[in-house]
Design a protein around this motif. Structure first.
Motif, mmCIF file in Angstrom:
data_model
loop_
_atom_site.group_PDB
_atom_site.id
_atom_site.type_symbol
_atom_site.label_atom_id
_atom_site.label_comp_id
_atom_site.label_asym_id
_atom_site.label_seq_id
_atom_site.Cartn_x
_atom_site.Cartn_y
_atom_site.Cartn_z
ATOM 1 N N VAL A 3 0.842 -1.203 0.000
ATOM 2 C CA VAL A 3 0.000 0.000 0.000
ATOM 3 C C VAL A 3 0.874 1.249 0.000
ATOM 4 N N ASN A 4 1.881 1.243 0.904
ATOM 5 C CA ASN A 4 2.709 2.437 1.129
ATOM 6 C C ASN A 4 4.062 2.293 0.440
ATOM 7 N N VAL A 5 4.344 3.225 -0.450
ATOM 8 C CA VAL A 5 5.591 3.158 -1.212
ATOM 9 C C VAL A 5 6.426 4.396 -0.904
ATOM 10 N N LEU A 6 7.681 4.154 -0.528
ATOM 11 C CA LEU A 6 8.641 5.251 -0.362
ATOM 12 C C LEU A 6 9.432 5.392 -1.654
ATOM 13 N N ILE A 7 9.396 6.583 -2.230
ATOM 14 C CA ILE A 7 10.119 6.841 -3.474
ATOM 15 C C ILE A 7 11.277 7.777 -3.157
ATOM 16 N N CYS A 8 12.463 7.188 -2.973
ATOM 17 C CA CYS A 8 13.653 8.003 -2.738
ATOM 18 C C CYS A 8 14.093 8.571 -4.088
ATOM 19 N N GLY A 9 14.287 9.851 -4.162
ATOM 20 C CA GLY A 9 14.572 10.469 -5.454
ATOM 21 C C GLY A 9 13.317 10.685 -6.290
ATOM 22 N N GLY A 10 12.191 10.805 -5.626
ATOM 23 C CA GLY A 10 10.915 10.960 -6.335
ATOM 24 C C GLY A 10 10.677 12.340 -6.927
ATOM 25 N N ALA A 11 11.616 13.273 -6.702
ATOM 26 C CA ALA A 11 11.489 14.589 -7.335
ATOM 27 C C ALA A 11 12.319 14.678 -8.611
ATOM 28 N N VAL A 31 7.605 10.766 -0.939
ATOM 29 C CA VAL A 31 8.834 11.085 -1.670
ATOM 30 C C VAL A 31 9.865 11.602 -0.672
ATOM 31 N N PHE A 32 11.078 11.041 -0.750
ATOM 32 C CA PHE A 32 12.217 11.522 0.041
ATOM 33 C C PHE A 32 13.258 11.986 -0.958
ATOM 34 N N ALA A 41 8.506 21.236 -7.376
ATOM 35 C CA ALA A 41 7.240 21.442 -8.109
ATOM 36 C C ALA A 41 6.767 20.181 -8.821
ATOM 37 N N ALA A 42 7.668 19.209 -8.978
ATOM 38 C CA ALA A 42 7.281 17.964 -9.647
ATOM 39 C C ALA A 42 6.542 17.020 -8.698
ATOM 40 N N VAL A 43 6.642 17.273 -7.395
ATOM 41 C CA VAL A 43 6.047 16.356 -6.410
ATOM 42 C C VAL A 43 4.636 16.857 -6.095
ATOM 43 N N ARG A 44 3.695 16.494 -6.939
ATOM 44 C CA ARG A 44 2.330 17.006 -6.814
ATOM 45 C C ARG A 44 1.390 15.969 -6.215
ATOM 46 N N TRP A 45 1.940 14.834 -5.783
ATOM 47 C CA TRP A 45 1.109 13.783 -5.217
ATOM 48 C C TRP A 45 1.736 13.313 -3.907
#
Ligand code: UFG
Length: 327
Positions: A3-11, A31-32, A41-45
């Motif tokens: 369910v829960n996903v950590l996205i390192c470098g998600g920006a 996102v971390f 500005a790319a991290v809209r979710w």
């Protein structure tokens, strides 16, 4: 189930496309990112936490505050030339940073990781033809070496601690989300397709074509361009794969087709209607003549298949973004 996903470098470029896909499919995302090359500005979710993977305490706080089922790890420095000039920084960020992240995951009992690796682990191919995952690894620069070191760490971690991981070796990531709201934005930009499209817009320095005497059909290097949304889809399948598979698994991700620099320029001329003039420049150090992926393993094991099969469709989505970038 996940369910829960950590996205390192998600920006960053690829992480942002992953973020959008997961968010639209109903996953809870965090996102971390330290924003060294990514864009806020790319991290809209979902949730955003600003931080560095070298900061163990920041990672521990994150894992305490938020239950995480799987980590997708896109944070890395990724410029080959810079890695040759400044290898300590590359090993520090890409190797030590990843080991720090893995230690924090272990402390928090998070045992699934999807890791971004690269075709640079292969170095100069020993034979012509497609590169499969069993091709010898022999990186020729610190960037590729740092990624290969992490691959080895993941294998050892699987044996010692039961970490489950998928290693994805990208060939040339390109293109942008087809809705045009997210895309590639690097400074400086070293990649071929964004530079070609910059010149199509009449911005900046003339395009340089590095080398014209490679043993290829027109003397310029052959690369395998794979759409960033196809990469995100492969991560998605990899994440699902980890629910039912232990161990470490490695896959090439490309389109399986090669294009020369001149072919990319010709396709971009057609799509943009612009002349896209270029100057010939000497070979760029460390560029192998041809890198094309054998993608059969990802197709068979992950049930993945690139949707953007034609380099034109990749350039079209990139062109849409570069004419109206949001960041
Ligand atoms: N090229 C030019 N002019 C440019 C930019 C690139 O002629 O302005 C040429 C390069 O010489 C190369 C091809 O276009 O032949 C593709 O170059 P890119 O910089 O777009 O991509 P690379 O193949 O060098 O690099 C990619 C990833 C790296 C990874 C590498 C693996 O971006 O992270 O593949 O070999 F390490």
């Amino acid at each position: 189930s996940i369910v829960n996903v950590l996205i390192c470098g998600g920006a960053g470029y690829i992480g942002t496309h992953m973020l959008k896909m997961l968010a639209l499919r109903g996953y809870e995302t965090t996102v971390f990112d330290n924003l060294s090359t990514g864009h806020r500005a790319a991290v809209r979710w979902g949730r955003f936490v600003e931080g560095n993977i070298l900061d163990r305490e920041a990672l521990d706080r994150l894992f305490v505050s938020q239950h995480i089922d799987v980590v997708m790890h896109f944070c890395a420095l990724s410029q080959v030339g810079e890695s040759v000039r400044d290898p300590y920084t590359y090993y520090q960020n890409n190797v030590t940073g990843t080991v720090t992240l893995l230690e924090a995951m272990r402390a928090a009992d998070v045992n699934k990781l999807v890791f971004s690796s690269t075709a640079a682990v292969y170095g100069v191919p020993v034979n012509e033809g497609l590169l499969s995952e069993s091709h010898p690894t022999n990186p020729i620069n610190p960037y590729g070496a740092s990624k290969l070191m992490v691959e080895r760490v993941l294998e050892d971690a699987s044996r010692a601690y039961g970490l489950r991981s998928v290693i994805l070796r990208y060939f040339n990531a390109a293109g942008a989300d087809s809705e045009g709201d997210i895309g590639e934005s690097h400074l400086p930009e070293t990649h071929l397709i964004p530079n070609v499209l910059r010149v199509a817009q009449g911005i900046g320095e003339p395009l340089k074509v590095f080398g014209n005497d490679y043993v290829t059909r027109d003397g310029t290097c052959i690369r395998d361009y794979v759409h960033v949304t196809d990469l995100a889809q492969a991560h998605f399948q990899a994440m699902r794969f980890l629910e039912s598979n232990e161990g470490t698994h490695c896959f090439n991700l490309g389109s399986g087709k090669g294009h020369t620099v001149m072919e990319v320029i010709a396709a971009a001329r057609e799509i943009t209607g612009q002349p896209i003039e270029f100057v010939r420049a000497p070979r760029r150090a460390g560029d192998p003549p041809a890198l094309v992926a054998d993608i059969r393993r990802a197709i068979e094991v992950l049930d993945w298949r690139p949707e953007f099969e034609d380099v034109r469709s990749i350039i079209e989505t990139a062109w849409r973004w570069h004419r109206a970038p949001h960041y």
